[in-house]
Design an enzyme around this catalytic site. Structure first.
Site, PDB file in Angstrom:
ATOM      1  N   SER A   1       0.843  -1.192   0.000  1.00 31.26           N
ATOM      2  CA  SER A   1       0.000   0.000   0.000  1.00 31.26           C
ATOM      3  C   SER A   1       0.878   1.241   0.000  1.00 31.26           C
ATOM      4  CB  SER A   1      -0.903   0.023   1.233  1.00 31.26           C
ATOM      5  OG  SER A   1      -1.551   1.261   1.389  1.00 31.26           O
TER       6      SER A   1
ATOM      7  N   TYR B   1      -2.318  -0.534  10.574  1.00 31.99           N
ATOM      8  CA  TYR B   1      -2.320  -0.845   9.144  1.00 31.99           C
ATOM      9  C   TYR B   1      -1.020  -0.378   8.487  1.00 31.99           C
ATOM     10  CZ  TYR B   1      -3.883  -0.766   4.253  1.00 31.99           C
ATOM     11  OH  TYR B   1      -3.996  -0.961   2.893  1.00 31.99           O
TER      12      TYR B   1
END
Length: 701
Positions: A577, A590
């Protein structure tokens, strides 16, 4: 005469036939015959009809031969699979025939006989249909008839079985000469229902499409019934009786998961291959039998069989199964080297002055006592079909040996078919394979939007994919959808929890059993969460680490093991990501886990480089459409963190990007394909490709 225990063949449907014209009836008959592998296998056999049609040039009514074209399959073909040729021109070719030594040149004349500019190439079997005087002709390869054709006393037994209604000819390679001999034999023996060609198959005919079909099926049923009666009367132990018992399924699968990646890697000769496992009752009876070695050594009889399977298989001794690591690799390598040397010697013994060059000398069929049969080919469908053909050969050997003595085709005859210049020309006409043909990709999170997009991209380039996902219901639907679009040979699903070591290992074992191993890993399974640091619970932190860090490690490690065992490199692509490069507020768990993925990929790149295993990262950002992580709380949480309405999130991310563009699953798939494809990124490892429409803070340099 057919015992009630024998499964009947498909029957002719008069109601359906009444709606069809003559070409349609030929197609219906062909598809019906090809629907049962006991009649003929994939790509095997051919059918024809002589039909009166209007000549587009003269306007006159002429006789046209409709015959299955080169490379077609009677079971699945459509009307465009038939060649159409003027019968008067085909008959006139006899004036040009210069004898057996020159028969191959007759194929060059067939395009000159084409009716109505039909582009479908005529096959070498065209003269077999044009030379016989019947309106409808079938040439099939039924197991029961080939068993009779492959017996030592085939001619006498043919007379006995069919009570003089079916003729017999000695083996002759298909072509113009065989067509002439079929016609001569038929003319000399009026009233025949068909002719058996030794070691090959059955020619049968009829005045109508229906009578031809029913004649063909009745002759096959008669052969089946006679063989069944003989087996019952003789009480012969099948294949000499069992010599060993099958392994229990769990032990068998564990052995195969260890064995097949090594076998697959060692069998590669300049191009990747895929495996197909067959553990059917017919196969197990053969591989566990006392007569396995002597019968396998005889090779197959029907040319359609050995063109798919090579003249004989490789038998792997059971002692090899107990080995692992370097010992297993050495043992299998030795067996394959011996097979290749034997095949090369066969080529040298039999080659002609104009023979094509030696082809891949590795085995296609590998027999494993107590386990089953593995077939190896350039793609999954070809491997599966090769296995089906060898099952036909097993059926032939079983029936022939139960009644008489099975005989294979003479070695020189087999070679002359395998290395026939016309067969070589057919191979040369085949289209260039797509870039990922022969490759296997395992995609975690395969039922999600990004996972599906990656799978579709890989499938479009010829790969086989294993979709791994924890959502069994979603996985089943996606697997069915992709199999329908790309063929059932190419797609498998594996329910997998990436945080569970045993579950991950089972997914890779499934890939090994289905395809032989894994070449590409796409680690994509994921979640997303948001919370301020002081409100991030240990459970939330651990959940992110478990799925996004530990999960990526587990699937990466198992892929690495399989790729190392195969010894032919591989590609690992981690879908991380933008958050792995630059932190976002209220997403510490995250972001930290995504950063771990990036560093983990670098570790795989470092240790994989000496083995040819590449590892790279694709960093998406804000993939909202089709992405499952946005269906939970993540959407609302990110909207709150960025102080926008949830419905405006996609526009917010688009406007935040430098390029002012939205990022879609297909964009991630394209980047992933770049890293997966050797022809695009063979020299790229340890790299990161951002797919975020431009984010200055996430620049990698």
């Amino acid at each position: 005469m057919t015992p009630t225990s024998i499964r009947p063949f498909p029957r002719w449907d008069d109601a359906r036939a009444a709606t069809l014209d003559e070409p349609g009836l030929l197609l219906y008959r062909s598809n019906l015959l090809g629907s049962d592998l006991r009649i003929t296998n994939y790509g095997g056999g051919n059918t024809s009809a002589k039909i009166r049609q209007t000549d587009p040039l003269s306007g006159e009514t002429v006789e046209v031969l409709w015959v299955k074209g080169s490379g077609g399959d009677v079971g699945s073909m459509k009307l465009d699979g038939f060649s159409t040729l003027y019968m008067d021109k085909l008959r006139d070719l006899k004036k040009l025939y210069r004898g057996l030594a020159h028969e191959d040149e007759m194929v060059g004349y067939l395009p000159h006989c084409t009716f109505n500019l039909n582009s479908r190439a005529a096959s070498i079997d065209t003269p077999l249909h044009s030379s016989l005087p019947y309106a409808h002709v079938d040439h099939m390869h039924p197991d029961a008839v080939i068993a009779i054709a492959a017996m030592a006393h085939s001619e006498a037994i043919t007379r006995q079985v069919f009570e003089g209604t079916v003729g017999w000819l000695p083996w002759l390679r298909p072509g113009y000469e065989l067509g002439q001999r079929l016609a001569e034999y038929d003319a000399a023996h009026p009233g025949l229902r068909g002719i058996v060609l030794a070691g090959h198959g059955l020619f049968s005919w009829g005045d109508t499409a229906k009578s031809c079909y029913e004649n063909t099926v009745d002759l096959i049923e008669r052969a089946q019934g006679w063989l069944a009666q003989q087996r019952e009367a003789k009480k012969v132990a099948v294949f000499g009786g069992p010599a060993v018992q099958a392994l229990p399924e769990p032990e068998r699968d564990a052995t195969l998961a260890r064995l097949l990646p090594v076998l697959r890697g060692l069998s590669n000769e300049g191009a990747p291959k895929l495996l197909h496992l067959n553990t059917s009752a017919e196969v197990m009876e053969f591989v566990n039998s006392a007569d396995l070695a002597p019968l396998a050594a005889l090779g197959t009889s029907c040319p359609d069989h050995f063109l798919r399977t090579k003249i004989r298989p490789l038998i792997v001794p059971e002692a090899v199964y107990t080995l692992a690591g370097a010992e297993l690799r050495a043992a299998l390598g030795g067996l394959l080297a011996a097979y290749r040397a034997d095949y090369a010697a066969y080529y040298e013994r039999c080659k002609r002055a104009n023979s094509p060059a030696l082809r891949d000398p590795n085995p296609v069929v590998i027999l494993l006592p107590r386990i089953g049969m593995v077939t190896i080919a350039k793609d999954k469908a070809t491997a599966r079909i090769a296995g089906e053909f060898y099952v036909n050969a097993i059926n032939v050997m079983r029936e022939a040996n139960a009644v008489d003595r099975y005989v294979g085709l003479p070695e020189q005859e087999a070679f002359d078919i395998e290395y026939w210049l016309l067969e070589e020309a057919k191979l040369q006409r085949m289209p260039k394979p797509k870039p990922l043909v022969g490759k296997v990709a395992l995609i975690t999170g395969g039922a999600g939007g990004i996972g599906q997009a990656i799978a579709r991209r890989f499938l479009s380039e010829g790969a086989c994919v294993v979709l791994a996902d924890i959502d069994a219901e979603a996985l089943q639907g996606v697997e069915a959808e992709l199999a329908k679009a790309h063929g059932k040979d190419h797609v498998r699903g594996a329910v997998c929890n990436v945080t569970d070591e045993a579950s991950v290992i089972a997914a890779f074992d499934r890939a090994a059993l289905e395809f032989g191993g894994v070449d590409i890993l796409v680690s994509n399974a994921g979640i997303a969460s948001a919370a301020p640091i002081d409100e991030t619970s240990l459970a939330l932190w651990n959940k992110n680490q478990s799925i996004l860090a530990t999960g990526y490690f587990l699937v990466g490690r198992e892929a690495f093991k399989v790729m190392k065992a195969q010894g032919s490199g591989g590609s690992i692509v981690m879908i991380a990501s933008k958050n792995g490069m630059v932190a976002s507020a209220q997403a510490s768990a995250y972001c930290a886990a995504k950063a771990a993925e990036i560093q983990l990929s670098r570790s795989f790149a470092l240790e994989g480089a000496p083995l040819g295993i590449r590892s790279n990262v694709v960093n998406p950002d804000a993939v909202i459409r089709g992405s499952k992580i946005w269906t939970g709380q993540w959407s609302a949480e990110r909207a709150a963190a960025n102080k926008v309405d949830e419905g405006d999130l996609e526009a917010f991310y688009r406007e935040r990007s430098m390029l002012k563009r939205s990022v879609f699953p297909e964009d991630i798939a394209e980047a992933t394909y770049f890293f997966a494809a050797e022809h695009l990124s063979a020299k790229s490892t340890g790299n990161i490709l951002n797919v975020d429409a431009g984010n200055l803070a996430a620049f990698t340099r």
